[in-house]
Design a protein around this motif. Sequence first.
Motif, PDB file in Angstrom:
ATOM      1  N   ALA A  54       0.805  -1.226   0.000  1.00  0.00           N
ATOM      2  CA  ALA A  54       0.000   0.000   0.000  1.00  0.00           C
ATOM      3  C   ALA A  54       0.836   1.274   0.000  1.00  0.00           C
ATOM      4  N   MET A  55       2.031   1.221   0.592  1.00  0.00           N
ATOM      5  CA  MET A  55       2.843   2.428   0.747  1.00  0.00           C
ATOM      6  C   MET A  55       3.737   2.635  -0.474  1.00  0.00           C
ATOM      7  N   PRO A  56       3.657   3.796  -1.097  1.00  0.00           N
ATOM      8  CA  PRO A  56       4.635   4.125  -2.143  1.00  0.00           C
ATOM      9  C   PRO A  56       6.045   4.110  -1.559  1.00  0.00           C
ATOM     10  N   ASP A  57       7.024   3.844  -2.399  1.00  0.00           N
ATOM     11  CA  ASP A  57       8.402   3.732  -1.917  1.00  0.00           C
ATOM     12  C   ASP A  57       8.863   4.990  -1.192  1.00  0.00           C
ATOM     13  N   PHE A  58       8.522   6.154  -1.730  1.00  0.00           N
ATOM     14  CA  PHE A  58       8.987   7.394  -1.105  1.00  0.00           C
ATOM     15  C   PHE A  58       8.351   7.589   0.270  1.00  0.00           C
ATOM     16  N   ALA A  59       7.085   7.171   0.422  1.00  0.00           N
ATOM     17  CA  ALA A  59       6.413   7.305   1.710  1.00  0.00           C
ATOM     18  C   ALA A  59       6.978   6.305   2.720  1.00  0.00           C
ATOM     19  N   ASP A  60       7.251   5.089   2.251  1.00  0.00           N
ATOM     20  CA  ASP A  60       7.869   4.082   3.124  1.00  0.00           C
ATOM     21  C   ASP A  60       9.220   4.562   3.612  1.00  0.00           C
ATOM     22  N   ALA A  62      10.195   7.643   3.875  1.00  0.00           N
ATOM     23  CA  ALA A  62       9.991   8.781   4.764  1.00  0.00           C
ATOM     24  C   ALA A  62       9.639   8.324   6.183  1.00  0.00           C
ATOM     25  N   VAL A  63       8.797   7.305   6.290  1.00  0.00           N
ATOM     26  CA  VAL A  63       8.432   6.777   7.606  1.00  0.00           C
ATOM     27  C   VAL A  63       9.662   6.206   8.300  1.00  0.00           C
ATOM     28  N   THR A  64      10.457   5.429   7.561  1.00  0.00           N
ATOM     29  CA  THR A  64      11.680   4.864   8.135  1.00  0.00           C
ATOM     30  C   THR A  64      12.632   5.961   8.575  1.00  0.00           C
ATOM     31  N   ASN A  65      12.798   6.991   7.743  1.00  0.00           N
ATOM     32  CA  ASN A  65      13.672   8.109   8.101  1.00  0.00           C
ATOM     33  C   ASN A  65      13.192   8.806   9.366  1.00  0.00           C
ATOM     34  N   PHE A  66      11.897   8.980   9.487  1.00  0.00           N
ATOM     35  CA  PHE A  66      11.342   9.675  10.650  1.00  0.00           C
ATOM     36  C   PHE A  66      11.683   8.940  11.942  1.00  0.00           C
ATOM     37  N   PHE A  67      11.453   7.631  11.959  1.00  0.00           N
ATOM     38  CA  PHE A  67      11.734   6.881  13.176  1.00  0.00           C
ATOM     39  C   PHE A  67      13.233   6.753  13.430  1.00  0.00           C
ATOM     40  N   ASP A 171      -1.550   8.748  20.993  1.00  0.00           N
ATOM     41  CA  ASP A 171      -0.789   8.862  19.749  1.00  0.00           C
ATOM     42  C   ASP A 171       0.482   8.021  19.781  1.00  0.00           C
ATOM     43  N   VAL A 172       1.097   7.937  20.953  1.00  0.00           N
ATOM     44  CA  VAL A 172       2.354   7.206  21.061  1.00  0.00           C
ATOM     45  C   VAL A 172       2.165   5.727  20.724  1.00  0.00           C
ATOM     46  N   TYR A 173       1.001   5.159  21.050  1.00  0.00           N
ATOM     47  CA  TYR A 173       0.759   3.745  20.762  1.00  0.00           C
ATOM     48  C   TYR A 173       0.584   3.510  19.260  1.00  0.00           C
ATOM     49  N   PHE A 174      -0.105   4.425  18.596  1.00  0.00           N
ATOM     50  CA  PHE A 174      -0.248   4.326  17.142  1.00  0.00           C
ATOM     51  C   PHE A 174       1.114   4.470  16.459  1.00  0.00           C
ATOM     52  N   ALA A 175       1.930   5.399  16.965  1.00  0.00           N
ATOM     53  CA  ALA A 175       3.253   5.611  16.379  1.00  0.00           C
ATOM     54  C   ALA A 175       4.151   4.399  16.593  1.00  0.00           C
ATOM     55  N   ARG A 176       4.099   3.814  17.780  1.00  0.00           N
ATOM     56  CA  ARG A 176       4.910   2.620  18.052  1.00  0.00           C
ATOM     57  C   ARG A 176       4.473   1.454  17.161  1.00  0.00           C
ATOM     58  N   THR A 177       3.180   1.308  16.977  1.00  0.00           N
ATOM     59  CA  THR A 177       2.683   0.241  16.108  1.00  0.00           C
ATOM     60  C   THR A 177       3.168   0.439  14.677  1.00  0.00           C
ATOM     61  N   LEU A 178       3.092   1.676  14.191  1.00  0.00           N
ATOM     62  CA  LEU A 178       3.580   1.983  12.847  1.00  0.00           C
ATOM     63  C   LEU A 178       5.071   1.711  12.747  1.00  0.00           C
ATOM     64  N   GLN A 179       5.820   2.037  13.777  1.00  0.00           N
ATOM     65  CA  GLN A 179       7.261   1.788  13.772  1.00  0.00           C
ATOM     66  C   GLN A 179       7.571   0.296  13.653  1.00  0.00           C
ATOM     67  N   ILE A 180       6.845  -0.522  14.408  1.00  0.00           N
ATOM     68  CA  ILE A 180       7.066  -1.972  14.372  1.00  0.00           C
ATOM     69  C   ILE A 180       6.744  -2.532  12.992  1.00  0.00           C
ATOM     70  N   VAL A 181       5.606  -2.113  12.440  1.00  0.00           N
ATOM     71  CA  VAL A 181       5.207  -2.612  11.121  1.00  0.00           C
ATOM     72  C   VAL A 181       6.208  -2.159  10.057  1.00  0.00           C
TER      73      VAL A 181
END
Length: 236
Positions: A54-60, A62-67, A171-181
Amino acid sequence: MQVAAQNVQEPAPEMSSPVNETDPYEDWNRKVYGFNETIDNWFLRPVAKAYRWAMPDFADRAVTNFFNNLTEVRNFANSLFQLKGESAVVAAGRFTYNTVFGLGGLIDVATAFDLPERPEDFGQTLGYWGVDSGPYLMLPFLGPSNPRDFAGFGTDLLLLPSAWDAAEEPDVYFARTLQIVDKRADLIPAESFMSGDGYTFVRNAYLQRREYLINDGKTTSDPFADEDDDLMLEDF
């Protein structure tokens, strides 16, 4: 399966403690590995695959860079604890550049400024000051570890300053879940490198990676893997 260590590495830094490659709890560790693998096969990996689809490469990216950017606070603190002034400056610079010029960390501009990441955690800090790693452990949900790294993980998570401290519930729980995934999704391409017994492969990759980090890359060959294996996997 036990893999005999070969004494073929360069001498470690004076205060550094080598990783203990022994696996005295292998029977138990394999059971935990099987449990983790079941959870991964039935839940985490399918979610991670859907995320990659579902995630475009640039968005994926970006998420990795953020964490990754959030970990620079940890890198900075542990660099100071290890008396690594240059690494502390690099961590502070990376966090500043990526936060200010990289849209809050979504873009890794620091690497373009010749400031590559220098991962440091409290497990590495303990190893730097000579604390023995102890036996290899496979932990439920957390994966490969050892007593030293597990203590370091708890210290980094609960005691040291963190950019996560600014996050609020829920919000922290949603962010942690996104980080794990996101982390699990980034590991999917590495699955093609796995061969033979999965437990042994993961153990050797983890032990090699931790030795490499603790000794700041001063190992010239892999003392844990078979001669034809290259297990330097950054995400383990």
